[in-house]
Design an enzyme around this catalytic site. Structure first.
Site, PDB file in Angstrom:
ATOM      1  N   GLU A  51      -4.192  -2.393  -3.464  1.00 28.10           N
ATOM      2  CA  GLU A  51      -4.059  -1.572  -2.254  1.00 28.10           C
ATOM      3  C   GLU A  51      -4.951  -0.331  -2.286  1.00 28.10           C
ATOM      4  OE1 GLU A  51      -1.370  -2.756  -3.859  1.00 28.10           O
ATOM      5  OE2 GLU A  51      -0.071  -3.773  -2.409  1.00 28.10           O
ATOM      6  N   PHE A 113      15.402  -2.566  -2.846  1.00 30.73           N
ATOM      7  CA  PHE A 113      14.229  -3.114  -3.526  1.00 30.73           C
ATOM      8  C   PHE A 113      12.967  -2.767  -2.740  1.00 30.73           C
ATOM      9  CE2 PHE A 113      11.240  -6.733  -4.125  1.00 30.73           C
ATOM     10  CZ  PHE A 113      10.919  -6.476  -5.444  1.00 30.73           C
ATOM     11  N   LYS A 163      11.517  -3.300   8.662  1.00 24.45           N
ATOM     12  CA  LYS A 163      11.408  -4.729   8.942  1.00 24.45           C
ATOM     13  C   LYS A 163      12.248  -5.153  10.147  1.00 24.45           C
ATOM     14  CE  LYS A 163      11.298  -9.164   6.635  1.00 24.45           C
ATOM     15  NZ  LYS A 163      11.410  -9.908   5.377  1.00 24.45           N
ATOM     16  N   MET A 469     -19.640  13.143 -16.519  1.00 21.17           N
ATOM     17  CA  MET A 469     -19.544  14.494 -15.968  1.00 21.17           C
ATOM     18  C   MET A 469     -18.602  15.351 -16.807  1.00 21.17           C
ATOM     19  SD  MET A 469     -20.724  16.606 -13.929  1.00 21.17           S
ATOM     20  CE  MET A 469     -21.473  16.125 -12.377  1.00 21.17           C
TER      21      MET A 469
END
Lengths: 572, 170
Positions: A51, A113, A163, A469
């Protein structure tokens, strides 16, 4: 009118918003939306492998197309994996609409959940976020989300979708208009204030334009170039503003800031009017605030009132969209060229030109120069670190080219998925990702996405075996104690007290090949040109070019963190 | 931090009466290290709109920034600076005093009369006072009673303010 589910309305809304691609990853709470997407052909679903990569891809898609990037992830971990990407987009003003699944309303608050309060978690890193609590609000909220994301100072908007709300039947209507009483972004420019600014600019003996990312975001490049040429006033840019005017233009001095060009920083320190557009005077460009542009009257055009006079005091603030303001300004500007001032600047350029120390070994600048030569048209996406700063110094950004990166948040792992999103939005343009070996490994799973989507990305990995860096800071300010930055260290090096190190891992070439991509390893200057020629031949798969470079390579010049120009380190 | 004009300032804020807005506003103050002295919120004549009264101690520049940051929030409808406008502002304060002797009670009644407070509840050895006055006066009352009496319990409402028609009080 026939009622439809929330899931159906969402897909309908996306179509009405003209969404062509959605970057998504499925889960239990969004499976019904996935199902609706399956039943249609107008919107293509891209499935990155994480994601975080997904939101970066949507972000780069948005930056390179000017459209809103759209994400769909599930509840819980799907949502929390967006966090870094939302913050990245928020910092760099990128329009995103992210849909997160949520457990059904009766479960919210029960530690169900995969339940998290994602709106709460992301409140400070999104432009707007909301949970849809009632089916009848869904259409309006989506409409508002797209409007909020792309208008004013663009930014990410998060919509959390329980949902059961999505399953509920309701009106099939998707609203046409938006009216949010607390959100009326003002883009038009106050003419009086603009004239005052131009009068000040006209009187200046040492005028200077400071162009930030806002010029690129508002696509004001053409009108800005027109103004620069009419006025003859030289230009410095921030890292995000690079390309605001072509970098080969005679009036372009360079980038300012921590790794800016000497002449650019000197110009800021010596100018008497600093006409800045679309920048928020981040600490990486100002250094010590009191000594930033000490002789200058400061004019500041920005769409975001909160960016004006926050870090530095602005004498003439102008709240407006950069393109609208500059278009208006172009009607009034005259030639303000001061040859004496331009000579002074070219003196600084000659005194300390931007250059890397000569190196017999392959140097990053060899690679960047080759890109400059071989590509007239390209989108360059960087990751974060030394290579990013070197690209910001040396990459020629001329019309047809665009440079994108995580400038504000400095998100390692942005580069590769960013390249994926950029290529999806711009299939006909070469997309070159430049990353370090550290950042590359942060989203390396995107090989799968790139290969399966047949994206011929050119992935340049500057491999110096270090997190360069941080190593640079350790070298300069921490007595060369390279703590946590050696990417070959591990059990063996600990056991042998640093006497022995294993081979570098992973073998990037083999890794690329295992995904079905091409891999090329380059050790010498002489191989660089051929490697790019070879990569261009792969028109269906990505090509990774691993450039094995000197770990001792540094980014100069450098201003010490929190320092002033006097703390400038040219080389050592 | 520089002490450039550090002082107490007030903002009256119209916001959408929605879930999470209070959290967003207070999160702005904590996230950006702005001082938040007090914040009150309640619905208005329009049930879709809430109004907040916010008190903060800040310097000029920070206060400007606070107002701008509030203004750019989608849920914020209007920001009004109450610092230099004519307003009426009051705060409710309850003080419960325990272990009172008879003399203590007499004194507390006198205090109540002096400060225009009300004694609203009464027990064998305790007393409950209600003050509706400016927050500054409430500060003084709390200090006074704390010094004079042993065990006390204090709860304060935070200032609520409205533009006055002709008189100012804060």
């Amino acid at each position: 009118m026939k009622q439809i589910s929330g899931n159906k309305l969402l897909v309908k809304a996306l179509k009405e918003e003209g969404v062509e691609y959605i970057f998504g990853y499925p889960g239990a709470c969004t499976i019904d939306i996935s199902d609706e997407l399956y039943k249609q052909d107008d919107i293509t679903v891209i499935l990155p492998r994480h994601e975080q990569a997904l939101v970066h891809a949507a972000d780069a898609y948005a930056r390179t197309t000017g459209k809103v990037g759209v994400c769909l992830v599930t509840s819980g971990p799907g949502a929390t994996n967006l966090v870094t990407g939302l913050a990245t987009a928020n910092y760099d003003s990128v329009p995103l609409v992210c849909f997160t699944g949520q457990v059904a309303r009766h479960l919210i608050g029960n530690d169900a959940f995969q339940e998290v309060d994602i709106v709460g978690i992301t409140r400070s890193i999104t432009k707007y976020g909301v949970t849809v609590r009632n089916r009848e609000d869904l259409g309006r909220i989506i409409k508002e989300a797209f409007y909020i994301a792309r208008t004013g100072r663009p930014g990410p908007v998060l919509i959390d979708l329980p949902k059961d709300v999505m399953a509920e039947l309701g009106s099939p209507e998707y609203p046409k208009n938006v009216n949010i009483r607390g959100y009326k972004p003002n883009t038009s420019v106050h003419i009086g204030q603009l004239k005052r600014a131009l009068k000040t600019l006209a009187k200046a003996k040492k005028p200077l334009f400071l162009a930030g990312g806002g010029i690129n975001i508002s696509r004001a490049n053409d009108v800005f170039l027109e103004i620069v040429e009419k006025t003859g006033v030289p230009v410095v840019t921030t890292v995000m503003g690079r390309g605001a005017i072509p970098t080969n233009h005679p009036l372009f001095i360079g980038n300012l800031g921590m790794h800016g060009a000497y002449a650019a920083n000197m110009a800021v320190s010596n100018c008497d009017v600093l006409f800045s557009i679309g920048t928020r005077f981040n600490d990486r460009i100002t250094g010590k605030l009191h000594e930033f542009a000490p002789h200058a009257q400061i004019i500041h055009i920005d769409i975001d009132t909160a960016s004006i006079s926050r870090n530095i005091h602005v004498d003439i603030p102008i709240v407006a969209d950069a393109r609208e303001a500059l278009t208006k300004a172009s009607e009034y500007v005259e030639n303000y060229t001061s040859q004496k001032w331009l000579n002074e600047i070219s003196g600084w350029k000659q005194e300390h030109p931007l250059a890397m120390r000569p190196n017999d070994r392959l140097s990053p600048v060899d690679i960047i120069n080759e890109i400059n030569q071989q590509f007239d048209e390209a989108i360059i996406v960087t990751d974060v670190g030394q290579h990013q700063m070197l690209v910001s110094q040396y990459a020629q950004i001329t019309p047809g080219k665009q440079l994108i990166m995580s400038g504000g948040l400095g998100t390692m792992g942005y580069g590769f998925p960013g390249g994926v999103g950029a290529k999806i939005g711009n299939p006909d343009k070469p997309v070159i990702v430049i990353s370090g070996d550290g950042g590359m490994q942060m989203n390396i799973q995107e090989f799968a996405t790139a290969v399966l989507e047949e994206l011929p990305l050119i992935l340049c990995v500057f491999n110096n075996e270090y997190l360069g860096m941080v190593r640079q800071w350790q070298k300069l300010f921490y007595g060369k104690r390279y703590s946590m930055t050696n990417l070959r260290s591990g059990a063996l090096s600990r056991r042998t007290n640093g006497e022995e190190y294993p081979e570098y891992t992973p073998d990037f070439v083999k890794l690329a090949e295992s995904y079905g991509a091409k891999g090329i390893r380059v050790f010498n200057k002489t191989e660089v040109a051929a490697a790019f020629e070879e990569a261009k031949k792969n028109t269906k798969v990505p090509t990774l070019i691993e450039f094995v470079i000197d770990p001792e390579e540094m980014v100069y010049p450098m201003i010490k963190p929190g320092g002033t120009l006097e703390d400038l380190i040219m080389d050592c | 931090m520089a002490d450039k004009g550090m002082k107490k300032r007030w903002i009256s804020l119209y916001v959408e009466n929605q879930v999470g807005v209070l959290s967003k506003i207070s999160g702005l103050f904590s996230g950006k290290c702005y001082n938040l002295d007090s914040l009150t919120v309640g619905t208005t004549e329009d049930p879709t709109v809430s109004r907040m009264t916010i008190a903060t101690v800040s310097d000029d520049e920070t206060f400007e920034q606070i107002k701008k940051q509030l203004n750019r929030m989608v849920e914020v409808i209007k920001v009004i600076d109450f610092t230099n406008t004519f307003v009426r502002m009051k705060e409710i304060l309850y003080i419960k005093v325990f272990n009172c002797s008879s003399e203590d009670k007499v004194e507390l009644f006198q205090i109540a009369e002096t400060f225009k407070a009300r004694v609203i509840d009464y027990g064998k050895d305790s007393l409950l006072l209600e003050f509706v006055q400016t927050a500054t006066k409430n500060d003084a009352v709390v200090k006074l009673i704390k010094e004079e009496f042993g065990r006390i319990e204090v709860v304060r409402g935070g200032s609520v303010g409205i533009e006055s028609i002709s008189m100012m009080e804060r």
